[in-house]
Design a protein around this motif. Structure first.
Motif, PDB file in Angstrom:
ATOM      1  N   ASP A 181       0.834  -1.210   0.000  1.00 58.09           N
ATOM      2  CA  ASP A 181       0.000   0.000   0.000  1.00 58.09           C
ATOM      3  C   ASP A 181       0.866   1.257   0.000  1.00 58.09           C
ATOM      4  O   ASP A 181       0.634   2.193  -0.774  1.00 58.09           O
ATOM      5  N   GLU A 182       1.873   1.274   0.877  1.00 61.27           N
ATOM      6  CA  GLU A 182       2.735   2.457   0.980  1.00 61.27           C
ATOM      7  C   GLU A 182       3.543   2.658  -0.295  1.00 61.27           C
ATOM      8  O   GLU A 182       3.682   3.776  -0.806  1.00 61.27           O
ATOM      9  N   ALA A 183       4.057   1.558  -0.845  1.00 59.60           N
ATOM     10  CA  ALA A 183       4.845   1.655  -2.071  1.00 59.60           C
ATOM     11  C   ALA A 183       3.989   2.121  -3.237  1.00 59.60           C
ATOM     12  O   ALA A 183       4.399   2.985  -4.021  1.00 59.60           O
ATOM     13  N   ALA A 184       2.803   1.552  -3.361  1.00 63.78           N
ATOM     14  CA  ALA A 184       1.910   1.945  -4.462  1.00 63.78           C
ATOM     15  C   ALA A 184       1.520   3.412  -4.343  1.00 63.78           C
ATOM     16  O   ALA A 184       1.441   4.126  -5.357  1.00 63.78           O
ATOM     17  N   ARG A 185       1.294   3.883  -3.125  1.00 62.30           N
ATOM     18  CA  ARG A 185       0.916   5.290  -2.915  1.00 62.30           C
ATOM     19  C   ARG A 185       2.072   6.217  -3.275  1.00 62.30           C
ATOM     20  O   ARG A 185       1.884   7.209  -3.993  1.00 62.30           O
ATOM     21  N   ASN A 186       3.272   5.910  -2.808  1.00 63.50           N
ATOM     22  CA  ASN A 186       4.415   6.793  -3.052  1.00 63.50           C
ATOM     23  C   ASN A 186       4.845   6.789  -4.514  1.00 63.50           C
ATOM     24  O   ASN A 186       5.133   7.843  -5.093  1.00 63.50           O
ATOM     25  N   VAL A 187       4.901   5.619  -5.124  1.00 61.95           N
ATOM     26  CA  VAL A 187       5.279   5.554  -6.540  1.00 61.95           C
ATOM     27  C   VAL A 187       4.162   6.109  -7.413  1.00 61.95           C
ATOM     28  O   VAL A 187       4.413   6.710  -8.466  1.00 61.95           O
ATOM     29  N   GLY A 188       2.925   5.940  -6.976  1.00 60.19           N
ATOM     30  CA  GLY A 188       1.793   6.459  -7.747  1.00 60.19           C
ATOM     31  C   GLY A 188       1.759   7.964  -7.830  1.00 60.19           C
ATOM     32  O   GLY A 188       1.151   8.528  -8.755  1.00 60.19           O
ATOM     33  N   ASP A 189       2.414   8.648  -6.884  1.00 56.57           N
ATOM     34  CA  ASP A 189       2.450  10.110  -6.910  1.00 56.57           C
ATOM     35  C   ASP A 189       3.402  10.660  -7.975  1.00 56.57           C
ATOM     36  O   ASP A 189       3.390  11.857  -8.258  1.00 56.57           O
ATOM     37  N   ILE A 190       4.223   9.802  -8.542  1.00 52.45           N
ATOM     38  CA  ILE A 190       5.157  10.238  -9.583  1.00 52.45           C
ATOM     39  C   ILE A 190       4.418  10.342 -10.907  1.00 52.45           C
ATOM     40  O   ILE A 190       3.611   9.483 -11.252  1.00 52.45           O
ATOM     41  N   ARG A 191       4.698  11.406 -11.653  1.00 52.41           N
ATOM     42  CA  ARG A 191       4.118  11.562 -12.988  1.00 52.41           C
ATOM     43  C   ARG A 191       5.154  11.078 -14.009  1.00 52.41           C
ATOM     44  O   ARG A 191       6.159  11.760 -14.236  1.00 52.41           O
ATOM     45  N   PRO A 192       4.909   9.940 -14.645  1.00 52.13           N
ATOM     46  CA  PRO A 192       5.910   9.408 -15.591  1.00 52.13           C
ATOM     47  C   PRO A 192       6.254  10.386 -16.705  1.00 52.13           C
ATOM     48  O   PRO A 192       7.398  10.430 -17.168  1.00 52.13           O
ATOM     49  N   GLU A 193       5.269  11.190 -17.121  1.00 52.96           N
ATOM     50  CA  GLU A 193       5.534  12.121 -18.226  1.00 52.96           C
ATOM     51  C   GLU A 193       6.484  13.230 -17.817  1.00 52.96           C
ATOM     52  O   GLU A 193       7.036  13.933 -18.681  1.00 52.96           O
ATOM     53  N   ASP A 194       6.713  13.411 -16.516  1.00 49.57           N
ATOM     54  CA  ASP A 194       7.604  14.466 -16.055  1.00 49.57           C
ATOM     55  C   ASP A 194       9.048  14.003 -15.894  1.00 49.57           C
ATOM     56  O   ASP A 194       9.921  14.816 -15.573  1.00 49.57           O
ATOM     57  N   VAL A 195       9.307  12.706 -16.081  1.00 52.48           N
ATOM     58  CA  VAL A 195      10.667  12.215 -15.919  1.00 52.48           C
ATOM     59  C   VAL A 195      11.284  11.936 -17.281  1.00 52.48           C
ATOM     60  O   VAL A 195      10.595  11.868 -18.300  1.00 52.48           O
ATOM     61  N   VAL A 196      12.601  11.768 -17.287  1.00 53.34           N
ATOM     62  CA  VAL A 196      13.323  11.591 -18.538  1.00 53.34           C
ATOM     63  C   VAL A 196      12.838  10.328 -19.256  1.00 53.34           C
ATOM     64  O   VAL A 196      12.414   9.358 -18.627  1.00 53.34           O
ATOM     65  N   GLY A 197      12.905  10.357 -20.582  1.00 55.31           N
ATOM     66  CA  GLY A 197      12.323   9.308 -21.403  1.00 55.31           C
ATOM     67  C   GLY A 197      12.733   7.909 -21.029  1.00 55.31           C
ATOM     68  O   GLY A 197      11.910   6.984 -21.023  1.00 55.31           O
ATOM     69  N   ARG A 198      14.021   7.693 -20.711  1.00 51.56           N
ATOM     70  CA  ARG A 198      14.505   6.346 -20.404  1.00 51.56           C
ATOM     71  C   ARG A 198      13.804   5.751 -19.195  1.00 51.56           C
ATOM     72  O   ARG A 198      13.685   4.529 -19.057  1.00 51.56           O
ATOM     73  N   LEU A 199      13.348   6.600 -18.288  1.00 50.72           N
ATOM     74  CA  LEU A 199      12.732   6.126 -17.050  1.00 50.72           C
ATOM     75  C   LEU A 199      11.221   5.960 -17.155  1.00 50.72           C
ATOM     76  O   LEU A 199      10.610   5.340 -16.277  1.00 50.72           O
ATOM     77  N   GLN A 200      10.588   6.513 -18.174  1.00 57.50           N
ATOM     78  CA  GLN A 200       9.132   6.530 -18.227  1.00 57.50           C
ATOM     79  C   GLN A 200       8.535   5.127 -18.272  1.00 57.50           C
ATOM     80  O   GLN A 200       7.574   4.821 -17.556  1.00 57.50           O
ATOM     81  N   VAL A 201       9.094   4.254 -19.113  1.00 57.31           N
ATOM     82  CA  VAL A 201       8.527   2.914 -19.261  1.00 57.31           C
ATOM     83  C   VAL A 201       8.638   2.109 -17.968  1.00 57.31           C
ATOM     84  O   VAL A 201       7.632   1.576 -17.479  1.00 57.31           O
ATOM     85  N   PRO A 202       9.848   1.992 -17.356  1.00 58.01           N
ATOM     86  CA  PRO A 202       9.896   1.224 -16.111  1.00 58.01           C
ATOM     87  C   PRO A 202       9.070   1.828 -14.987  1.00 58.01           C
ATOM     88  O   PRO A 202       8.488   1.100 -14.181  1.00 58.01           O
ATOM     89  N   VAL A 203       8.989   3.162 -14.921  1.00 58.83           N
ATOM     90  CA  VAL A 203       8.172   3.781 -13.868  1.00 58.83           C
ATOM     91  C   VAL A 203       6.704   3.436 -14.069  1.00 58.83           C
ATOM     92  O   VAL A 203       5.998   3.051 -13.125  1.00 58.83           O
ATOM     93  N   ARG A 204       6.223   3.559 -15.309  1.00 58.36           N
ATOM     94  CA  ARG A 204       4.822   3.227 -15.572  1.00 58.36           C
ATOM     95  C   ARG A 204       4.526   1.760 -15.259  1.00 58.36           C
ATOM     96  O   ARG A 204       3.498   1.426 -14.671  1.00 58.36           O
ATOM     97  N   ARG A 205       5.432   0.890 -15.693  1.00 56.06           N
ATOM     98  CA  ARG A 205       5.202  -0.537 -15.468  1.00 56.06           C
ATOM     99  C   ARG A 205       5.203  -0.857 -13.982  1.00 56.06           C
ATOM    100  O   ARG A 205       4.369  -1.634 -13.503  1.00 56.06           O
ATOM    101  N   LEU A 206       6.123  -0.252 -13.247  1.00 58.79           N
ATOM    102  CA  LEU A 206       6.166  -0.506 -11.810  1.00 58.79           C
ATOM    103  C   LEU A 206       4.953   0.085 -11.111  1.00 58.79           C
ATOM    104  O   LEU A 206       4.452  -0.488 -10.140  1.00 58.79           O
ATOM    105  N   GLN A 207       4.463   1.227 -11.580  1.00 60.33           N
ATOM    106  CA  GLN A 207       3.223   1.772 -11.016  1.00 60.33           C
ATOM    107  C   GLN A 207       2.077   0.793 -11.208  1.00 60.33           C
ATOM    108  O   GLN A 207       1.304   0.530 -10.278  1.00 60.33           O
ATOM    109  N   ASP A 208       1.956   0.254 -12.412  1.00 62.84           N
ATOM    110  CA  ASP A 208       0.882  -0.706 -12.691  1.00 62.84           C
ATOM    111  C   ASP A 208       1.029  -1.959 -11.830  1.00 62.84           C
ATOM    112  O   ASP A 208       0.047  -2.459 -11.252  1.00 62.84           O
TER     113      ASP A 208
END
Length: 610
Positions: A181-208
């Motif tokens: 719950d805590e991890a999903a909440r904290n990672v969910g607050d990140i906006r993937p579109e605001d981070v550098v391109g290389r990180l967007q895919v893994p961040v989105r996948r980990l959020q899901d």
């Protein structure tokens, strides 16, 4: 005393002896010192930048590895592959630990405050930290539970759920739930579109992955804790099962056209009595009534007519009304209410396999929705009892296959999770302590009064008594257009309703009886829009015409109800603007009526408050 290298000493000493070379010229002006300082600082910054970049690339690679491993791990846990899950868990833990180590420390802490790159740095730090937390605090327990009992602990076999298995794993699921719950909440607050391109895919996948895992952990923890008692470990329980009919739409999905009584006794589950809305006629003096504070927000008939109970967009209240009405008609006291719809039944058939009904109809995952929400009304155009019999037969056949343990456990449980995410599976318990736990899960169907986050609801009801919503297409979009004084948001809801009804050839069993001023294929609908808690409805516009917001309240949430007529082949646009309550600056959430097509629900949209 005199210094050996003073001017006097130099003049009188051996001329062949030279004084030591100075590192700096005798006269060093401010510009020279500035150049030196800038050179040193620039060198340090350059070195730090190189180290940071190297560690960032390394962390991104490790996060990608962790993302891949987490998806494999979820599949292995779902399949009950404990040995494979252990091996994958080791890969995940190693990648998560190394990524966390690479991004932890003062250099990354300082860099997270820098302009331009600060968001990227902070995102990597948060994701690395939370994945490491999950890998060390949640995954080992989940893998151990998988090895001990697997998913079979949560599914029936031969009409019975093993209560002892559930009781053995229940104490161990709380810690993984909290970590996820805590991890999903904290990672969910990140906006993937605001981070550098290389990180967007893994961040989105980990959020899901984290969102799905946290949801599953909440359900598993709650189920393992509550199911023993709810399945009759202490005393026999009776539940009302509602099968909503989405072809005649209501706020929660559709009319409860079919129902059944489910008995649970020491883990053994069976279906007893069945019936339809015809067997529960409307009452003039119901045991329960719609509170006066809700007048205008929901119809008074929600407490009087079983078919209208699901017009209330709050399942706990709708369940109480339905349980009271069916209970009065059958002289039964229910310990809870469970609701599903034909789309859910179709999902279940993916894992259970086809069933054949008494009239020869073969229901599959591909045709269940079409057969139950349209085909039955074409085959039995003038025989409502035959239509009800098909629904009852389908419900019993699929229920018996489910409790009998037919099919593989994984796809059956995945079907229930998918239906719960769509808001198609809802559960209410008459026991207050059980209900408090259920409210925290995705199967509660509760209309949240949460004042911390803006939540908007858009719900549709049929007002004609037809089955024409089989031909209804809906789309809903919520946008946050402005942040007001960093305290609230202005939101715009856009809803489009489209009719794909054939202009001719439909029987009266689908079109319903013709009402004055309406053609047979016209749909008469009411759209109920629910504002956030403490919010204000500002403008309602149907097509090109402004409407005065008319409705009432559900708790602290204002409601407007917009009646409309939708003709065959026509589309209608409804636009509602509103302001959220004070302090609601986080991303808003949009909830809508689940229709006959699978669509996202409880959708989170970007806040204008950043």
């Amino acid at each position: 005393m005199w210094a050996p290298w003073s001017p006097v000493a130099v003049a009188t000493a051996d001329p062949t002896v030279r004084p030591p070379r100075r590192f700096l010229p005798e006269r060093w002006d401010r510009a020279g010192w500035a150049r030196l300082v800038l050179s040193v600082v620039g060198g340090v910054v350059l070195v730090c930048g190189v180290v940071l970049a190297w560690q960032g690339v390394r962390a991104a690679i490790l996060l990608q590895r962790a993302s891949d491993a987490s998806q494999v791990l979820l599949a292995q846990v779902a399949q009950g592959d404990a040995d494979g899950a252990r091996r994958t868990a080791e890969v995940l833990e190693d990648a998560a630990r190394r990524s966390h180590d690479s991004t932890d420390g003062p250099l990354w802490a300082v860099a997270s405050w820098l302009p331009v790159v600060g968001d990227d740095v902070d995102a990597v730090r948060v994701v690395s930290r939370e994945v490491d937390r999950v890998a060390t605090r949640a995954v080992p327990t989940v893998v151990d539970v998988t090895a001990q009992v697997g998913l079979d602990a949560f599914s029936p076999r031969d009409g019975r759920v093993d209560i002892a298995n559930l009781e053995s794993v229940a104490p161990r699921l709380g810690a993984p739930r909290r970590a996820l719950d805590e991890a999903a909440r904290n990672v969910g607050d990140i906006r993937p579109e605001d981070v550098v391109g290389r990180l967007q895919v893994p961040v989105r996948r980990l959020q899901d992955v984290l969102t799905g895992a946290a949801s599953a952990a909440r359900v598993a923890d709650t189920a393992a804790t509550l199911l023993p008692d709810m399945l009759g470990a202490q005393e026999r329980r009776r539940y009302l099962l509602l099968i909503q009919n989405n072809a005649e739409v209501r706020s929660l999905g559709g009319i409860p056209g079919s129902w059944a009584v489910i008995e649970a006794d020491r883990g053994r589950v069976r279906m007893t009595e069945q019936g339809s809305a015809i067997d529960v006629p409307p009452v003039d003096d119901p045991r329960l009534a719609v509170p006066a504070s809700q007048y205008g927000a929901v119809p008074v008939s929600a407490a009087e007519d079983l078919r209208n109970t699901t017009s209330v967009p709050d399942f706990p209240e709708a369940a109480r009304f339905a349980g009271s009405l069916v209970g009065e008609a059958t002289d039964t006291r229910f310990d809870g209410v469970v609701s599903v719809d034909p789309v859910t039944l179709g999902y279940l058939l993916q894992g259970l396999g086809p069933v054949t009904l008494g009239d020869g109809t073969r229901l599959t995952s591909e045709n269940a929705v079409d057969e139950l929400l349209n085909g039955v009304y074409r085959r039995y155009t003038t025989d409502p009892l035959a239509q009800d019999a098909v629904f009852e037969d389908a419900a019993r056949s699929i229920f018996d296959a489910f409790v009998g343990g037919r099919g593989a456990t994984q796809p059956v449980l995945e079907a229930l999770v998918r239906a719960a995410v769509d808001n198609r599976v809802m559960v209410w318990s008459a026991d207050r302590s059980e209900q408090r736990r259920i409210r925290t899960t995705g199967v509660s169907g509760v209309l949240s009064q949460d004042a911390d986050r803006a939540r908007v609801g858009v719900f549709v009801d049929d007002s004609k008594g037809s089955k024409l919503q089989y031909y209804l297409e809906t789309s809903h979009t919520l946008t946050s257009s402005r942040c007001v004084d960093d305290r609230s948001q202005e939101l715009t809801l856009r809803t489009r309703l489209s009719s794909v009804v054939p202009r001719s050839g439909l029987p009266v069993s689908i079109t319903g009886f013709r009402l004055p001023g309406l053609s047979a294929t016209d749909q008469r609908l009411s759209v109920r829009v629910v504002a956030p808690a403490g919010g204000v409805l500002q403008q309602v516009r149907l097509g090109d015409v402004d409407r005065q917001p008319v409705g009432g309240r559900l708790g602290d949430r204002r409601v407007t109800v917009v009646p409309l007529t939708l003709r065959a082949g026509e589309s209608v646009d409804l636009t509602v603007t509103m302001r959220t309550g004070d302090g609601q600056t986080d991303d808003p959430v949009l909830t809508s009526t689940p229709g006959i097509r699978a669509e996202p629900n409880d959708v989170r949209v970007r806040s204008a408050c950043g």
